[in-house]
Design a protein around this motif. Structure first.
Motif, PDB file in Angstrom:
ATOM      1  N   UNK A  53       0.954  -1.369   0.102  1.00 51.28           N
ATOM      2  CA  UNK A  53      -0.016  -0.162  -0.348  1.00 51.28           C
ATOM      3  C   UNK A  53       1.030   0.767   0.254  1.00 51.28           C
ATOM      4  N   UNK A  54       2.224   1.248   0.687  1.00 54.45           N
ATOM      5  CA  UNK A  54       2.828   2.459   0.688  1.00 54.45           C
ATOM      6  C   UNK A  54       3.026   2.493  -0.642  1.00 54.45           C
ATOM      7  N   UNK A  55       3.472   1.446  -1.515  1.00 57.45           N
ATOM      8  CA  UNK A  55       4.271   2.105  -2.441  1.00 57.45           C
ATOM      9  C   UNK A  55       3.418   2.720  -3.109  1.00 57.45           C
ATOM     10  N   UNK A  56       2.466   2.830  -3.637  1.00 59.65           N
ATOM     11  CA  UNK A  56       1.035   3.485  -4.346  1.00 59.65           C
ATOM     12  C   UNK A  56       0.816   4.557  -3.500  1.00 59.65           C
ATOM     13  N   UNK A  57       0.310   4.042  -2.500  1.00 65.05           N
ATOM     14  CA  UNK A  57      -0.482   6.006  -1.475  1.00 65.05           C
ATOM     15  C   UNK A  57       0.463   6.975  -1.936  1.00 65.05           C
ATOM     16  N   UNK A  58       2.151   6.815  -1.816  1.00 62.55           N
ATOM     17  CA  UNK A  58       2.567   7.991  -2.609  1.00 62.55           C
ATOM     18  C   UNK A  58       2.480   8.830  -3.636  1.00 62.55           C
ATOM     19  N   UNK A  59       1.732   8.064  -4.658  1.00 59.95           N
ATOM     20  CA  UNK A  59       1.577   8.993  -6.490  1.00 59.95           C
ATOM     21  C   UNK A  59       0.499   8.975  -6.206  1.00 59.95           C
ATOM     22  N   UNK A  60      -0.625   7.996  -6.156  1.00 60.12           N
ATOM     23  CA  UNK A  60      -1.755   7.347  -6.908  1.00 60.12           C
ATOM     24  C   UNK A  60      -2.834   7.371  -5.949  1.00 60.12           C
ATOM     25  N   UNK A  61      -2.717   7.344  -4.239  1.00 64.52           N
ATOM     26  CA  UNK A  61      -3.333   6.646  -3.257  1.00 64.52           C
ATOM     27  C   UNK A  61      -4.480   7.214  -3.273  1.00 64.52           C
ATOM     28  N   UNK A  62      -4.725   8.849  -3.232  1.00 64.85           N
ATOM     29  CA  UNK A  62      -5.709   9.625  -3.155  1.00 64.85           C
ATOM     30  C   UNK A  62      -6.473   9.643  -4.602  1.00 64.85           C
ATOM     31  N   UNK A  63      -5.911   8.368  -5.837  1.00 64.58           N
ATOM     32  CA  UNK A  63      -6.975   8.805  -7.052  1.00 64.58           C
ATOM     33  C   UNK A  63      -7.283   7.327  -6.599  1.00 64.58           C
ATOM     34  N   UNK A  64      -7.091   6.692  -6.391  1.00 66.21           N
ATOM     35  CA  UNK A  64      -7.635   4.709  -6.386  1.00 66.21           C
ATOM     36  C   UNK A  64      -8.156   4.861  -5.340  1.00 66.21           C
ATOM     37  N   UNK A  65      -9.144   5.428  -5.003  1.00 67.47           N
ATOM     38  CA  UNK A  65     -10.242   5.141  -3.260  1.00 67.47           C
ATOM     39  C   UNK A  65     -10.309   3.523  -3.408  1.00 67.47           C
TER      40      UNK A  65
ATOM     41  N   UNK B 279      -8.142   1.215  -2.377  1.00 65.66           N
ATOM     42  CA  UNK B 279      -7.052   0.015  -1.827  1.00 65.66           C
ATOM     43  C   UNK B 279      -6.940   0.373  -0.702  1.00 65.66           C
ATOM     44  N   UNK B 280      -6.873  -1.742  -0.785  1.00 66.96           N
ATOM     45  CA  UNK B 280      -6.542  -2.923   0.538  1.00 66.96           C
ATOM     46  C   UNK B 280      -5.357  -3.394  -0.399  1.00 66.96           C
ATOM     47  N   UNK B 281      -4.764  -4.186   0.996  1.00 65.97           N
ATOM     48  CA  UNK B 281      -4.206  -5.268   1.135  1.00 65.97           C
ATOM     49  C   UNK B 281      -4.945  -6.056   1.105  1.00 65.97           C
ATOM     50  N   UNK B 282      -4.018  -7.170   0.202  1.00 60.72           N
ATOM     51  CA  UNK B 282      -5.051  -9.050   0.184  1.00 60.72           C
ATOM     52  C   UNK B 282      -4.506  -9.395   0.626  1.00 60.72           C
ATOM     53  N   UNK B 283      -5.530 -10.217   1.739  1.00 61.22           N
ATOM     54  CA  UNK B 283      -5.783 -11.474   2.497  1.00 61.22           C
ATOM     55  C   UNK B 283      -4.593 -12.590   1.827  1.00 61.22           C
ATOM     56  N   UNK B 284      -3.688 -13.507   3.078  1.00 61.55           N
ATOM     57  CA  UNK B 284      -3.777 -14.252   2.410  1.00 61.55           C
ATOM     58  C   UNK B 284      -4.104 -15.373   1.432  1.00 61.55           C
ATOM     59  N   UNK B 285      -5.922 -15.614   1.745  1.00 61.88           N
ATOM     60  CA  UNK B 285      -6.285 -16.137   0.795  1.00 61.88           C
ATOM     61  C   UNK B 285      -6.937 -15.578  -0.106  1.00 61.88           C
ATOM     62  N   UNK B 286      -6.688 -14.456  -0.453  1.00 61.25           N
ATOM     63  CA  UNK B 286      -6.557 -14.161  -1.704  1.00 61.25           C
ATOM     64  C   UNK B 286      -5.576 -14.054  -2.695  1.00 61.25           C
ATOM     65  N   UNK B 287      -4.225 -13.991  -2.300  1.00 61.51           N
ATOM     66  CA  UNK B 287      -2.870 -14.176  -3.015  1.00 61.51           C
ATOM     67  C   UNK B 287      -2.310 -14.176  -1.945  1.00 61.51           C
ATOM     68  N   UNK B 288      -1.146 -15.381  -2.625  1.00 62.02           N
ATOM     69  CA  UNK B 288      -0.268 -16.365  -1.627  1.00 62.02           C
ATOM     70  C   UNK B 288       1.016 -15.446  -1.472  1.00 62.02           C
ATOM     71  N   UNK B 289       0.756 -13.916  -1.338  1.00 62.53           N
ATOM     72  CA  UNK B 289       2.335 -12.759  -1.408  1.00 62.53           C
ATOM     73  C   UNK B 289       1.907 -11.438  -0.679  1.00 62.53           C
ATOM     74  N   UNK B 290       2.960 -10.299  -0.716  1.00 61.30           N
ATOM     75  CA  UNK B 290       1.848  -9.195  -0.677  1.00 61.30           C
ATOM     76  C   UNK B 290       1.284  -8.532  -1.741  1.00 61.30           C
ATOM     77  N   UNK B 291      -0.127  -7.872  -1.531  1.00 55.01           N
ATOM     78  CA  UNK B 291      -0.232  -7.999  -3.036  1.00 55.01           C
ATOM     79  C   UNK B 291      -1.625  -6.527  -2.475  1.00 55.01           C
TER      80      UNK B 291
END
Length: 317
Positions: free
Chosen positions: A98-110, A112-124
């Motif tokens: 989230x921090x990677x995107x928040x810095x430049x596009x977070x305000x324009x992409x309402x 945004x949320x972290x994917x859970x472990x069940x949704x994606x097997x890694x940071x997503x």
């Protein structure tokens, strides 16, 4: 030099950069001719996956600014997806925090949320982004250009000096290697597999942390696009069966329902990579003006409208 309203502008290049630039200029009142070596359906833009995201485009700061300007346009066009080819679709950006995107596009992409472990097997990261059906979108751009009075001509250009017009806008992509000439423009080969969609309605982009191999799954109307590759300095436009098998295998590991999906087609495109997008004016000795707009790498459609507006400003001021 300053151009007067009505002065002719020739845009060279019929991919998404050229078409979008020509549309912006024509709708501002300029007399536009767009010269293209081949139909838009045969350009690299036509085989792009179409997900809005600044991928393999340099430098990052201006690319992100152009991308956000383009996002404004795509959000409006998504109200007419069947006409424009643009939809807003949810999906997961793998290996992205989230921090990677928040810095430049977070305000324009309402949303945004972290994917859970069940949704994606890694940071997503879940995001709702424009997903563009490129053949439909290119056709729509062409119609919009002609509706604004622009003229499309099938003409091959060997050198930009051949183009006799007060203002020339160079949107030749990989062709800039020869027509400028600019040897710093290099191909980055991308291969995709088109399959029947077994019911996937969200997109996914994933990068293997060990091998660096990328897998992406993009649901387009009537089909599912599977990718991908990024082979630098590879010129072949022939699909490689072994590469295709590996793409399907990587995608099926992420979405098991893809395994066994009927293959409809194989696509290959050569991204026009450069160490930096070239978007600048070049006054010519004879008083004419040349504007360059090329080197967008894998982010052509993502930055198309932002770059087109800047190219149009450079061409008319």
């Amino acid at each position: 030099m300053e151009t007067e309203l009505g002065d002719e502008v020739v845009v060279v290049g019929g991919g998404v950069a050229g078409l979008t630039t020509a549309v912006v200029l024509a709708e501002s009142g300029r007399r536009i001719r767009l010269w293209t070596r081949e139909a838009a359906e045969r350009t690299t833009s036509a085989v792009a996956g179409g997900l809005w995201w600044p991928y393999r485009i340099e430098p990052p700061a201006p690319a992100r600014a152009w991308a956000l300007q383009s996002l404004d346009v795509y959000e409006e066009l998504a109200a007419r997806p069947g006409v424009s080819g643009v939809r807003m679709v949810e999906g997961v950006l793998g290996e992205t925090g989230l921090d990677e995107v928040d810095a430049w596009a977070g305000a324009r992409l309402p949303g945004l949320r972290a994917a859970t472990a069940e949704e994606y097997g890694g940071t997503g990261l879940w995001a709702r982004l424009p997903l563009i059906d490129m053949p439909v979108h290119l056709s729509w751009l062409r119609k919009r250009l002609t509706a604004a009075g622009g003229v499309l001509e099938t003409r091959a250009v060997n050198r930009l000096e051949e183009v006799e017009a007060p203002v020339v806008v160079n949107c030749t992509g990989l062709g800039a290697r020869e027509v400028v000439p600019d040897s710093s423009v290099r191909p980055v080969r991308g291969q995709l597999v088109v399959v029947e969609n077994p019911g996937v309605d969200t997109w996914l982009v994933s990068t293997d942390p060990l091998s660096g191999e990328v897998a992406y799954i993009l649901p387009q109307p009537g089909r599912l696009l599977l990718g991908g590759t990024a082979e630098e300095d590879a010129w072949s436009t022939e699909p490689d069966p072994a590469v295709a098998e590996a793409i399907v295998r990587r995608c099926a590991a992420l979405r098991p329902e893809i395994a066994g999906a009927r293959v409809l087609d194989h696509l290959v495109g050569l991204r026009p990579a450069r160490n930096s997008v070239r978007l600048e004016r070049e006054p010519l000795p004879d008083g004419r003006l040349l504007v360059h707009n090329y080197g967008h790498g894998g982010g052509g459609v993502t930055v198309a409208w932002g770059c087109a507006r800047e190219a149009a400003r450079l061409a008319t001021s």
